[in-house]
Design an enzyme around this catalytic site. Structure first.
Site, PDB file in Angstrom:
ATOM      1  N   TYR A 193      39.683  39.204  42.153  1.00  0.00           N
ATOM      2  CA  TYR A 193      38.662  38.765  41.195  1.00  0.00           C
ATOM      3  C   TYR A 193      37.514  39.746  41.329  1.00  0.00           C
ATOM      4  O   TYR A 193      37.006  39.975  42.419  1.00  0.00           O
ATOM      5  CB  TYR A 193      38.194  37.347  41.525  1.00  0.00           C
ATOM      6  CG  TYR A 193      37.116  36.859  40.586  1.00  0.00           C
ATOM      7  CD1 TYR A 193      37.445  36.312  39.347  1.00  0.00           C
ATOM      8  CD2 TYR A 193      35.764  36.961  40.923  1.00  0.00           C
ATOM      9  CE1 TYR A 193      36.458  35.885  38.473  1.00  0.00           C
ATOM     10  CE2 TYR A 193      34.771  36.531  40.055  1.00  0.00           C
ATOM     11  CZ  TYR A 193      35.128  35.994  38.839  1.00  0.00           C
ATOM     12  OH  TYR A 193      34.154  35.563  37.974  1.00  0.00           O
ATOM     13  N   ASP A 200      35.305  46.960  46.303  1.00  0.00           N
ATOM     14  CA  ASP A 200      34.442  45.856  45.886  1.00  0.00           C
ATOM     15  C   ASP A 200      34.033  45.056  47.119  1.00  0.00           C
ATOM     16  O   ASP A 200      34.822  44.293  47.679  1.00  0.00           O
ATOM     17  CB  ASP A 200      35.190  44.985  44.872  1.00  0.00           C
ATOM     18  CG  ASP A 200      34.303  43.892  44.298  1.00  0.00           C
ATOM     19  OD1 ASP A 200      33.191  43.694  44.811  1.00  0.00           O
ATOM     20  OD2 ASP A 200      34.738  43.219  43.333  1.00  0.00           O
ATOM     21  N   LYS A 234      26.558  39.222  46.827  1.00  0.00           N
ATOM     22  CA  LYS A 234      26.332  37.943  47.511  1.00  0.00           C
ATOM     23  C   LYS A 234      25.354  37.947  48.686  1.00  0.00           C
ATOM     24  O   LYS A 234      24.260  37.431  48.572  1.00  0.00           O
ATOM     25  CB  LYS A 234      27.668  37.409  48.020  1.00  0.00           C
ATOM     26  CG  LYS A 234      28.815  37.500  47.031  1.00  0.00           C
ATOM     27  CD  LYS A 234      28.871  36.354  46.096  1.00  0.00           C
ATOM     28  CE  LYS A 234      30.140  36.416  45.254  1.00  0.00           C
ATOM     29  NZ  LYS A 234      30.167  35.426  44.210  1.00  0.00           N
TER      30      LYS A 234
HETATM   31  N1  PMP Z   1      33.617  40.844  42.847  1.00  0.00           N
HETATM   32  C1  PMP Z   1      33.985  39.969  43.794  1.00  0.00           C
HETATM   33  C2  PMP Z   1      34.838  40.427  44.927  1.00  0.00           C
HETATM   34  C3  PMP Z   1      33.538  38.651  43.737  1.00  0.00           C
HETATM   35  O1  PMP Z   1      33.897  37.798  44.697  1.00  0.00           O
HETATM   36  C4  PMP Z   1      32.730  38.238  42.653  1.00  0.00           C
HETATM   37  C5  PMP Z   1      32.239  36.809  42.525  1.00  0.00           C
HETATM   38  N2  PMP Z   1      32.933  35.838  43.164  1.00  0.00           N
HETATM   39  C6  PMP Z   1      32.375  39.187  41.694  1.00  0.00           C
HETATM   40  C7  PMP Z   1      32.840  40.473  41.821  1.00  0.00           C
HETATM   41  C8  PMP Z   1      31.480  38.815  40.555  1.00  0.00           C
HETATM   42  O2  PMP Z   1      30.217  38.504  41.036  1.00  0.00           O
HETATM   43  P1  PMP Z   1      29.206  37.570  40.225  1.00  0.00           P
HETATM   44  O3  PMP Z   1      29.763  36.194  40.238  1.00  0.00           O
HETATM   45  O4  PMP Z   1      27.917  37.703  40.963  1.00  0.00           O
HETATM   46  O5  PMP Z   1      29.112  38.128  38.849  1.00  0.00           O
END
Ligand code: PMP
Length: 446
Positions: free
Chosen positions: A149, A250, A278
């Protein structure tokens, strides 16, 4: 002590859901917050490692907003810094001195981030980094790992249909996360299972010269904390170099959490571009991407990146303080130790019940599986007893332990989880396992 009744009352949350639904689709502001018409909870407040819902049910929280609250909710040091940022004035659509300070700290903590740009969310950071990879390479395609994701933007909203796959015949189908994603984009996305070196090599051989980026999350924070092997990452690094593909790591969930230098420090891998969000501001909305100077400098000429709210003075001040704490104190060691103690306590209980299990990921964001060996990729997850987890989770909620209802989301630990949290969690866990076994044996699940 936790004082929830079992099953706990959700009277006010249910009423709020009915009301909210009249103005908000699914009654919430993100589709992932909808847990069912009678199971969607609304939060009154959070403090430390705990939250309270509007029915005054108390929970030890292992979701932590999907990871951001790494120090715990309402951390006074970060909130004070954020208030200082607020007093500065908010948003100017101009630079401030603090941007350099925070960027320099990120570069120090994660050496691959030679240059840094700020965004507002993980989605925006990954979207910008992918665009930059495309601009740098002049290519459009990209490779993603099954089960990943990376946020809600068109290029990332593709997945393999693991739920619909029988686990044996053929391949899981490619599908979008819902409608609204142009089908024409399908030809640009190529999937590979985690830790499958042959498949990885195959996809690079077939597509490598058209691929801008290999997008990978070495500990998959939305997919069971599945963990890449060092051989897989080393092969990916080599293939990216060989085919001129940008290795885009990521670290939205792992960044500043699993180590000061994130998953790259943990695995000894160096990304070309990487993304953070995060944990970097203890919950204030800020994200960043960074990487190799020659790639990042393309922003100075050919690739656009920006946004009205980027490096907002409140979130930036919160990031500055949070990163200072994470870099300069032993907070991450404290979090890791709690995670290890939690796993040891859970293992003791599950062994007493004779239930096979294992863990994935990192003690600060780990998956719990009801099988002997950790799954190595998303296909493997199909064979774990996720029904046991999915049955256990709601019992834990009633007992005051908030974990994601879906076994694909890891448990997150924060620095405010203390001995009382640990003791209460393990007491609840023991009861929850007994209730789950009784429920499953009674045939009620059928
Ligand atoms: N990349 C990863 C690995 C994530 O876990 C998330 C969110 N869970 C995102 C991108 C997207 O981040 P956001 O919800 O802050 O848009």
């Amino acid at each position: 002590m936790l004082k929830n009744s079992t099953p706990r009352a959700l009277t006010r949350s249910n009423a709020q859901f009915a009301k909210a639904r009249t103005r908000l689709p699914l009654g919430v502001s993100s589709s992932f917050r909808y847990w069912g018409d009678e199971k969607t909870i609304y939060v009154k407040r959070g403090l430390g490692g705990r939250i309270w819902d509007i029915d005054d049910n108390a929970y030890i929280d292992y979701r932590l907003g999907y990871g951001p609250a790494i120090l715990g909710y309402a951390d006074p040091r970060v909130d004070e810094a954020a208030m200082e940022g607020m007093r500065r004035g908010g948003v100017f659509a101009l630079g401030t001195e603090l941007e350099y300070e925070v960027a320099a700290r990120i570069s120090r903590m994660v050496p691959a981030a030679e240059l840094v740009r700020f965004s507002n969310s993980g989605t925006e950071a990954v979207m910008a980094a992918l665009r930059l990879a495309r601009g740098f390479t002049g290519r459009d395609a990209y490779i993603i790992v099954e089960g990943s994701y990376h946020g809600l933007f068109d290029a990332a909203m593709w997945q393999v249909d693991m739920d619909g796959w029988d686990g044996k015949t053929g391949e899981p189908e490619l599908q979008t996360y819902g409608d609204g994603i142009p089908r024409q984009l399908a030809s640009l996305v190529h999937f590979t299972p985690l830790n499958d070196l042959d498949r990885l090599e195959g996809v690079f051989k077939a597509q490598g010269d058209k691929v801008a980026a290999f997008l990978v999350e070495p500990i998959m924070g939305n997919c069971c904390a599945l963990t890449a092997s060092t051989e897989f990452l080393a092969a990916a690094r080599r293939l990216c170099d060989q085919y001129g593909v940008v290795m885009l790591v990521d670290e939205v969930k792992t960044g500043f959490r699993v180590a000061r230098g994130g998953v790259q420090e943990l695995f000894g891998v160096r990304a070309d571009l990487c993304t953070f969000a995060k944990a970097m501001a203890n919950g204030y909305p800020i994200a960043a991407f960074g990487g190799r100077e020659d790639i990042m400098r393309v922003i100075e000429t050919r690739v656009r990146h920006g946004g009205t709210y980027t490096a907002h003075s409140v979130a930036l001040a919160a990031a500055n303080k949070t990163l200072e704490i994470l870099e300069e104190t032993d907070t991450l060691e404290t979090i890791r130790t709690y995670g290890l103690n939690l796993q040891a306590g859970i293992t003791k209980i599950l062994n007493e019940f004779g239930i096979p299990h294992c863990y994935t990921g990192h003690p600060s964001m780990g998956g719990l599986f009801f099988r002997r060996e950790p799954p190595t990729n998303y296909r493997d997850w199909k064979t774990s007893d996720y029904n046991f987890y999915d049955t256990l989770a709601p019992f834990l909620h009633d007992l005051g332990v908030l974990v994601e209802p879906d076994s694909r989301e890891p448990w997150f630990i924060c620095a405010a989880h203390d001995q009382a949290c640990l003791d209460e969690t393990l007491t609840a866990f023991r009861t929850g396992v007994a209730q789950t076994l009784e429920y499953l044996q009674s045939g009620a699940a059928a």
